[in-house]
Design a protein around this motif. Structure first.
Motif, PDB file in Angstrom:
ATOM      1  N   PHE A  73      -9.248 -37.467 -14.397  1.00  0.00           N
ATOM      2  CA  PHE A  73      -9.044 -37.860 -12.990  1.00  0.00           C
ATOM      3  C   PHE A  73      -9.858 -39.107 -12.660  1.00  0.00           C
ATOM      4  CE2 PHE A  73      -6.416 -35.125 -10.303  1.00  0.00           C
ATOM      5  CZ  PHE A  73      -6.040 -34.161 -11.223  1.00  0.00           C
ATOM      6  N   ALA A  74     -11.056 -39.227 -13.274  1.00  0.00           N
ATOM      7  CA  ALA A  74     -11.919 -40.371 -12.992  1.00  0.00           C
ATOM      8  C   ALA A  74     -11.296 -41.673 -13.484  1.00  0.00           C
ATOM      9  CB  ALA A  74     -13.284 -40.150 -13.632  1.00  0.00           C
ATOM     10  N   ARG A  75     -10.542 -41.602 -14.576  1.00  0.00           N
ATOM     11  CA  ARG A  75      -9.995 -42.850 -15.099  1.00  0.00           C
ATOM     12  C   ARG A  75      -8.513 -43.056 -14.741  1.00  0.00           C
ATOM     13  NH1 ARG A  75      -7.290 -41.220 -19.999  1.00  0.00           N
ATOM     14  NH2 ARG A  75      -8.338 -39.441 -20.950  1.00  0.00           N
ATOM     15  N   ALA A  76      -7.973 -42.163 -13.908  1.00  0.00           N
ATOM     16  CA  ALA A  76      -6.556 -42.298 -13.540  1.00  0.00           C
ATOM     17  C   ALA A  76      -6.358 -43.452 -12.555  1.00  0.00           C
ATOM     18  CB  ALA A  76      -6.070 -41.000 -12.925  1.00  0.00           C
ATOM     19  N   ASP A  77      -5.196 -44.123 -12.652  1.00  0.00           N
ATOM     20  CA  ASP A  77      -4.856 -45.153 -11.663  1.00  0.00           C
ATOM     21  C   ASP A  77      -4.468 -44.513 -10.339  1.00  0.00           C
ATOM     22  OD1 ASP A  77      -5.100 -47.061 -13.680  1.00  0.00           O
ATOM     23  OD2 ASP A  77      -2.993 -46.837 -14.263  1.00  0.00           O
ATOM     24  N   VAL A  78      -3.799 -43.381 -10.447  1.00  0.00           N
ATOM     25  CA  VAL A  78      -3.227 -42.752  -9.260  1.00  0.00           C
ATOM     26  C   VAL A  78      -3.606 -41.270  -9.244  1.00  0.00           C
ATOM     27  CG1 VAL A  78      -1.080 -42.254  -8.017  1.00  0.00           C
ATOM     28  CG2 VAL A  78      -1.218 -44.276  -9.471  1.00  0.00           C
ATOM     29  N   GLY A  88      -3.384 -28.625  -4.889  1.00  0.00           N
ATOM     30  CA  GLY A  88      -3.108 -29.225  -6.194  1.00  0.00           C
ATOM     31  C   GLY A  88      -3.381 -30.716  -6.219  1.00  0.00           C
ATOM     32  N   GLU A  89      -3.710 -31.196  -7.394  1.00  0.00           N
ATOM     33  CA  GLU A  89      -3.894 -32.633  -7.593  1.00  0.00           C
ATOM     34  C   GLU A  89      -3.277 -33.011  -8.924  1.00  0.00           C
ATOM     35  OE1 GLU A  89      -8.043 -34.195  -6.464  1.00  0.00           O
ATOM     36  OE2 GLU A  89      -8.293 -32.054  -6.894  1.00  0.00           O
ATOM     37  N   ILE A  90      -2.681 -34.196  -8.951  1.00  0.00           N
ATOM     38  CA  ILE A  90      -2.098 -34.694 -10.184  1.00  0.00           C
ATOM     39  C   ILE A  90      -2.600 -36.114 -10.396  1.00  0.00           C
ATOM     40  CG2 ILE A  90       0.048 -35.456  -9.021  1.00  0.00           C
ATOM     41  CD1 ILE A  90       1.541 -34.541 -11.603  1.00  0.00           C
ATOM     42  N   ALA A  91      -2.991 -36.421 -11.635  1.00  0.00           N
ATOM     43  CA  ALA A  91      -3.528 -37.739 -11.968  1.00  0.00           C
ATOM     44  C   ALA A  91      -2.601 -38.422 -12.967  1.00  0.00           C
ATOM     45  CB  ALA A  91      -4.920 -37.593 -12.577  1.00  0.00           C
ATOM     46  N   ALA A  92      -2.410 -39.733 -12.783  1.00  0.00           N
ATOM     47  CA  ALA A  92      -1.478 -40.435 -13.664  1.00  0.00           C
ATOM     48  C   ALA A  92      -1.869 -41.907 -13.776  1.00  0.00           C
ATOM     49  CB  ALA A  92      -0.053 -40.323 -13.107  1.00  0.00           C
ATOM     50  N   THR A  93      -1.269 -42.559 -14.752  1.00  0.00           N
ATOM     51  CA  THR A  93      -1.403 -44.010 -14.838  1.00  0.00           C
ATOM     52  C   THR A  93      -0.406 -44.644 -13.885  1.00  0.00           C
ATOM     53  OG1 THR A  93       0.284 -44.267 -16.544  1.00  0.00           O
ATOM     54  CG2 THR A  93      -1.970 -43.818 -17.299  1.00  0.00           C
ATOM     55  N   LEU A 102      -1.657 -37.616 -16.570  1.00  0.00           N
ATOM     56  CA  LEU A 102      -2.871 -37.401 -17.354  1.00  0.00           C
ATOM     57  C   LEU A 102      -3.440 -35.996 -17.158  1.00  0.00           C
ATOM     58  CD1 LEU A 102      -4.606 -40.807 -16.546  1.00  0.00           C
ATOM     59  CD2 LEU A 102      -3.354 -40.204 -18.632  1.00  0.00           C
ATOM     60  N   GLY A 103      -3.425 -35.541 -15.946  1.00  0.00           N
ATOM     61  CA  GLY A 103      -4.067 -34.253 -15.710  1.00  0.00           C
ATOM     62  C   GLY A 103      -3.607 -33.606 -14.417  1.00  0.00           C
ATOM     63  N   VAL A 104      -3.851 -32.308 -14.339  1.00  0.00           N
ATOM     64  CA  VAL A 104      -3.519 -31.545 -13.135  1.00  0.00           C
ATOM     65  C   VAL A 104      -4.673 -30.584 -12.872  1.00  0.00           C
ATOM     66  CG1 VAL A 104      -1.890 -29.950 -12.064  1.00  0.00           C
ATOM     67  CG2 VAL A 104      -1.063 -31.600 -13.726  1.00  0.00           C
ATOM     68  N   ARG A 105      -5.045 -30.455 -11.621  1.00  0.00           N
ATOM     69  CA  ARG A 105      -5.998 -29.397 -11.296  1.00  0.00           C
ATOM     70  C   ARG A 105      -5.605 -28.766  -9.968  1.00  0.00           C
ATOM     71  NH1 ARG A 105     -11.192 -33.401 -10.729  1.00  0.00           N
ATOM     72  NH2 ARG A 105     -10.491 -34.502  -8.870  1.00  0.00           N
ATOM     73  N   GLY A 153       3.094 -26.755 -17.017  1.00  0.00           N
ATOM     74  CA  GLY A 153       4.539 -26.880 -17.061  1.00  0.00           C
ATOM     75  C   GLY A 153       5.055 -27.443 -18.375  1.00  0.00           C
ATOM     76  N   SER A 154       6.043 -28.294 -18.264  1.00  0.00           N
ATOM     77  CA  SER A 154       6.766 -28.792 -19.437  1.00  0.00           C
ATOM     78  C   SER A 154       6.239 -30.149 -19.886  1.00  0.00           C
ATOM     79  CB  SER A 154       8.249 -28.915 -19.084  1.00  0.00           C
ATOM     80  OG  SER A 154       8.691 -27.746 -18.435  1.00  0.00           O
ATOM     81  N   TYR A 155       5.079 -30.512 -19.399  1.00  0.00           N
ATOM     82  CA  TYR A 155       4.602 -31.875 -19.600  1.00  0.00           C
ATOM     83  C   TYR A 155       3.409 -31.916 -20.544  1.00  0.00           C
ATOM     84  CZ  TYR A 155       7.583 -31.848 -15.621  1.00  0.00           C
ATOM     85  OH  TYR A 155       8.668 -31.618 -14.808  1.00  0.00           O
ATOM     86  N   ASP A 156       3.362 -32.983 -21.328  1.00  0.00           N
ATOM     87  CA  ASP A 156       2.278 -33.184 -22.270  1.00  0.00           C
ATOM     88  C   ASP A 156       1.133 -33.846 -21.509  1.00  0.00           C
ATOM     89  OD1 ASP A 156       0.809 -33.358 -24.533  1.00  0.00           O
ATOM     90  OD2 ASP A 156       1.828 -35.137 -25.309  1.00  0.00           O
ATOM     91  N   ILE A 157       0.160 -33.054 -21.140  1.00  0.00           N
ATOM     92  CA  ILE A 157      -0.904 -33.484 -20.231  1.00  0.00           C
ATOM     93  C   ILE A 157      -2.230 -33.425 -20.980  1.00  0.00           C
ATOM     94  CG2 ILE A 157      -2.158 -32.789 -18.140  1.00  0.00           C
ATOM     95  CD1 ILE A 157       0.493 -31.829 -16.992  1.00  0.00           C
ATOM     96  N   GLU A 158      -3.113 -34.352 -20.694  1.00  0.00           N
ATOM     97  CA  GLU A 158      -4.377 -34.420 -21.448  1.00  0.00           C
ATOM     98  C   GLU A 158      -5.381 -33.346 -21.049  1.00  0.00           C
ATOM     99  OE1 GLU A 158      -6.192 -38.295 -21.622  1.00  0.00           O
ATOM    100  OE2 GLU A 158      -4.234 -39.261 -21.815  1.00  0.00           O
ATOM    101  N   ALA A 159      -5.392 -33.006 -19.771  1.00  0.00           N
ATOM    102  CA  ALA A 159      -6.391 -32.028 -19.335  1.00  0.00           C
ATOM    103  C   ALA A 159      -5.911 -31.313 -18.079  1.00  0.00           C
ATOM    104  CB  ALA A 159      -7.728 -32.711 -19.052  1.00  0.00           C
TER     105      ALA A 159
END
Lengths: 803, 183
Positions: free
Chosen positions: A195-200, A317-322, A328-331, A360-366
């Motif tokens: 989440f710290a390095r996500a753009d969005v 919920g929170e979702i992080a992405a480039t 990248l991640g979900v929490r 879910g169905s997504y390849d997520i890092e964390a």
């Protein structure tokens, strides 16, 4: 325990796409076979609990609390007892004398059978009357006078942990708050890092509102305690008859061999009929007290107000992405409203069920989740309504978050999904919260759904309509389920491991009986389990009797819920049939005077390798096994086998759903115009039955997304205690479903099948919500998206979270 | 009160309280348990039976109100071993799962085909909109009733081809009524 080391079968799918009715109607094995159950049901000759009449049978009725939270000062039953047709009045005090005023729940909590100290939700059971007929029992409960001292209720879960909140469970030693449990999964440090390095980062709180499975047949039981031999027979609406028997034995102290639980035909369960309700216990006590059979059958408002609700998850919920749309991640932090007693049905180690499949169905890092359960002054429950142990909530969270992210990035929601799906070559895929997905080809499934619905054309149509001020929306959902609980090392319910027994006996004339531990409530087990055995043994399915639901006649197992019948019990049926096949090979060897190793199996017969004319059919083998044929040393006669199947893992069916809606801008009314569902449950036993399962689940999804809610006012009055307010879709609210499928077998299942029953209920609500929000251009609004709430959203106002 | 109700072509006489509901009269007094009871607010329609040929929710009719009327329940749909086309349609098109709504749905379908032998999907959906099903998502119920309509039309076809269209419709209706009215 049975080790299954045979390689998975590559399935021969008998039909593809929408091609219908091309297969033979009575296949020997898998295929589109008409149901064995139907002839009795279409003649009105099903046998449901309320159809049962026993000699001398009495009728029970429950007096329920009008308050959500109140101390009981006194209960005067004298007028009810004086009623000429009343045989017994049972109160909490009566039960306390028997040690039965409280019962254990499936979550290791306790639940009041009949209230002794105070009532904790509106509709709670306070007294039980047994009378000569149904009308008299109902009359007599009106004659009971209960004096209450009302207490402040906790209605909104968000206030349950406030320091000033009244303590609901003051019956529990040392309890000073309404906290039930905390539970987490995933890696919080790793998640913080991405989440710290996500753009969005997109945050969205959402409520999956309290709903109810509302099977058309309510819950009920007929209890018959034989005063002479001390044997209790209980006919009841149970999805798990064996587990119920064991629990009754533990609670009531009746030896287990003196309890027979019978689940007759059940008019739908949908998770509502997994747990034990106070009414069942009262019927048993009523029968013990009167020495006569006692029937208890609740009415609809009792069902809606007091039996297992579903969902009620407040999710932040929170979702992080480039910036490019790589997730990248979900929490998520969840506040789980469990009502007044934690009776949630799930494996012991999982207080939030399998919610941690929320990546879910997504390849997520964390990923990371924290779930906090709280008590409120509402009916108990939580896990029900085809949720697969909270997978509904997990799928709703991720599929909404992905749409929120698409909105933030200005990306197409289908493209964003396609880009982040787990790739086929990554299976078995370990997600970041501890699940190992067995198999999947997600991109092919999503592509198929988009082609079928004509996704690009729909987007074009949508932009044209938008230009004219018309509101049209397209919503997607791509889900991964986890069903088939489960490996007994990790999964048990109250200490009972989640493996399932199966017994198969082939009679001398080659007809067979297969005995299951699971319990159909309409899913067609009597047909499909015969097909599984037919597929393995070549005995026609009409020659195979499927016995279930009677604990005296079937092997122990955990029952039907969590779409576990095919993954666990279906596997057991195949394994036990293969055991019979192996035995048949030895018998055939003796018949044909060759070594068993020289025999080859083709469906229905063992024949000599290289000489197919030298063969014995399974029917001939069955007769020989019961006859005078000399069998090799150590081989017993007869042709039967038993097994207990302990699944090595869960199965992970998946699907791509697309919903198209039109919204009336003047009224906020939503019309679901189309719904396309592409499901993949691996090998398909009976495509006709699968389609019916999916149709039903899709209707659930439309109901939950647009109509259904169990709501409360600030005093804790249930506002949805009847079908006048608890709205279910009729034939006019649902479209003509458009289905397709792909086939990606489960590598660890004996014949490659995954569960399917709950997929559509799990996968469809986010598709509908995403479609409506897409139509009205609002990032989020909570279900149910009723006309008034959609209209409110259209005005740009905050749509209040329902309570 | 002592009442006589014609149920499935047979006069049934019982002593009942005035408050006794028709659904309980059928189920508890006559043992016709194919008629079900799914709600208490007259919404679900699992209790639908035909009263003088029209679908009624028998949870919302007092038994005494049925005195002197003709009631037809699911147990009377089949003619011996021969299923009504609607029953056969539900089997062919997988129009049922748990079976709890099925008797009421089939009777609504029967009543519809009796007055409209060639209904559109929308007309079928409207005809069963007073009834809930939790299992099927309705599509296969619509298909089941369509299947029954086609089956009836085929059965009536030899006669129909020899007559004008208007007569054909009348014949189909008559056949449907006759099939539906057999006891």
């Amino acid at each position: 325990m049975t080790a299954v080391d045979e390689p998975p079968v590559t399935p021969q799918e008998p039909e593809q796409g929408q091609g219908r009715g091309q297969e033979p109607e009575r296949p020997i094995g898998f295929g589109r076979m008409k149901r064995k159950e139907d002839p009795r049901f279409v003649r009105g000759r099903g046998r449901y609990v309320d159809d049962i009449q026993l000699p001398g049978m009495l009728h029970g009725a429950v007096l329920r609390s009008p308050f959500a939270h109140a101390r009981i000062l006194s209960v005067d039953t004298s007028a009810a007892e004086a009623h000429p047709k009343v045989k017994a009045v049972i109160t909490g005090e009566t039960l306390a004398g028997l040690g039965l005023a409280w019962m254990p729940t499936l979550s290791m909590d306790t639940q009041a059978v009949l209230a002794t100290d105070k009532v904790r939700f509106q509709g709670q059971e306070v007294a039980f009357v047994v009378a000569e007929d149904h009308y008299a029992a109902r009359d007599a409960i009106e004659l009971i006078d209960v004096e209450y001292e009302p207490l402040d209720p906790v209605v909104n879960a968000r206030h349950a942990l406030a320091p000033e909140a009244p303590v609901i469970r003051d019956d529990l030693e040392g309890r000073t708050d309404n906290h039930v449990f905390d539970w987490e999964a995933g890696d919080s440090a790793a998640t913080e890092e991405v989440f710290a390095r996500a753009d969005v980062v997109v945050e969205q709180t959402m409520l999956y509102p309290r709903v109810h499975p509302a099977p058309l047949e309510t819950c009920g039981a007929v209890a018959a305690m034989d005063p002479v031999d001390g044997k209790l027979t209980l006919y009841s609406t149970t999805q798990a008859p064996h587990a119920h028997r064991t629990l009754y034995a533990m609670v009531a102290g009746i030896p287990e061999h003196k309890i027979r639980v019978v689940a007759p035909d059940i008019g739908g369960g949908f998770g509502n009929k997994v747990g034990i309700y106070p009414g069942y216990v009262c019927a048993i006590v009523g029968s013990i007290v009167t020495g006569r059979p006692v029937k208890w059958m609740e009415d609809r408002s009792e069902n809606l107000m007091s039996t297992s609700f579903a969902r009620d998850y407040h999710m932040a919920g929170e979702i992080a992405a480039t910036r490019e749309g790589r997730i990248l991640g979900v929490r998520v932090k969840v506040l789980a409203d469990h009502g007044a007693f934690n009776s949630t049905a799930q494996p012991t180690k999982y207080p939030a069920g399998f919610f941690h499949i929320f990546t879910g169905s997504y390849d997520i890092e964390a990923a990371h989740c924290e779930v906090t359960g709280v008590y409120t002054n509402k009916a108990p429950g939580g896990v029900a309504y085809a949720c697969s142990f909270r997978v509904t909530e997990a799928v709703y969270l991720i599929e909404r978050l992905v749409d929120c992210l698409a909105d933030e990035l200005g990306a197409d929601p289908a493209e964003l999904r396609m880009r982040n799906l787990v790739r086929p070559e990554q299976f078995p895929y370990e997600n970041k919260t501890g699940w190992t997905y067995d198999s999947g080809d997600y991109p092919a499934c999503l592509r198929k759904a988009m082609d079928l619905v004509g996704y690009e054309e729909l987007r074009k149509e949508q932009s044209e309509k938008r230009a004219r001020g018309e509101l049209m929306g397209v919503g997607l959902s791509f889900f991964t389920e986890t069903v088939g609980a489960g490996p007994r090392k990790h999964m048990d319910i109250l200490g009972l491991g989640m493996a399932d027994g199966c017994e198969l006996r082939v009679h001398p004339t080659g007809k067979a009986v297969v005995r299951l531990s699971v319990q159909t409530q309409g899913q067609g087990h009597e047909t499909t389990f015969a097909q599984i055995v037919a597929e393995e043994l070549g005995i026609p399915p009409e020659d195979i009797d499927v016995v279930h639901g009677d604990t005296d006649r079937t092997p122990f197992g955990l029952g039907t819920y969590g779409s576990r019948s095919t993954p666990v019990s279906g596997a057991a049926a195949a394994v036990v049939a293969r055991k019979v096949r192996d035995k048949a090979r030895i018998v055939a060897g003796a018949m044909l005077e060759v070594a068993p190793d020289d025999l080859a199996w083709t469906k229905g017969r063992w024949s000599v390798e290289g000489d197919p004319s030298m063969a014995a059919t399974i029917q001939e083998i069955a007769l020989a096994a019961h006859g005078s044929l000399e069998l090799p040393d150590g081989v017993e006669g007869h042709l039967e086998a038993t097994t207990v199947y302990n699944p090595p893992s869960m199965t992970y069916p998946f699907g791509a759903y697309v919903c198209v809606v039109d919204v009336d801008p003047g009224t906020g009314s939503v019309k679901v115009r189309r719904f396309v569902a592409v499901d993949d449950c691996g090998t398909r036993i009976n495509p006709m039955i699968i389609e019916g399962q999916v149709h039903g689940g899709l209707a659930d999804g439309i109901g939950m997304a647009l109509m259904e809610i169990i709501g409360f006012d600030e005093d804790g009055n249930c506002l949805s205690g009847s079908f006048m307010d608890y709205l279910l879709p009729t034939a006019l609210e649902v479209p003509a479903w458009e289905l397709d499928h792909t086939v990606t077998p489960s590598p660890h299942h004996p014949f490659g099948a995954k569960g399917i029953g709950e997929s559509a209920t799990v996968g469809s609500p986010p598709a509908v919500v995403n479609a409506v929000l897409d139509a009205i251009g609002v990032r989020h609004a909570d279900m149910p998206l009723t006309p008034s709430r959609v209209w409110q959203a259209l005005q740009g106002g905050e749509v209040e979270a329902p309570q | 009160m002592r009442i006589t109700v014609d149920v499935n072509g047979e006069d049934r006489t019982r002593e009942v309280e005035p408050r006794h509901l028709l659904v309980r009269f059928l189920r508890d007094d006559l043992g016709l348990t194919g008629t079900h009871w799914g709600c208490d607010t007259s919404n679900c329609g699992t209790c639908v039976v035909l009263m003088d040929g029209e679908p009624v929710k028998s949870c919302t009719v007092l038994a005494v109100m049925a005195a002197g009327h003709e009631i037809r329940t699911v147990e009377d749909l089949a003619d011996g071993d021969r299923l009504d086309p609607v029953q056969q349609g539900f089997i062919e098109q997988h129009g049922l799962q748990c079976g709890f709504c099925t008797p009421g749905m089939m009777l609504a379908g029967r009543a519809l085909l009796d007055r409209n032998p060639d209904p559109s999907d929308q007309e079928i959906r409207e005809a069963i909109s007073g009834q809930l099903c939790r299992c099927t998502g309705y599509l296969n119920i619509v298909k089941s009733i369509q299947w029954a309509a086609r089956e009836q039309a085929t059965a009536a076809a030899p006669e129909a081809t020899a007559t004008a269209t208007a007569t054909a419709t009348a014949t189909a209706t008559a056949t449907a009524t006759a099939a539906g009215g057999q006891t």
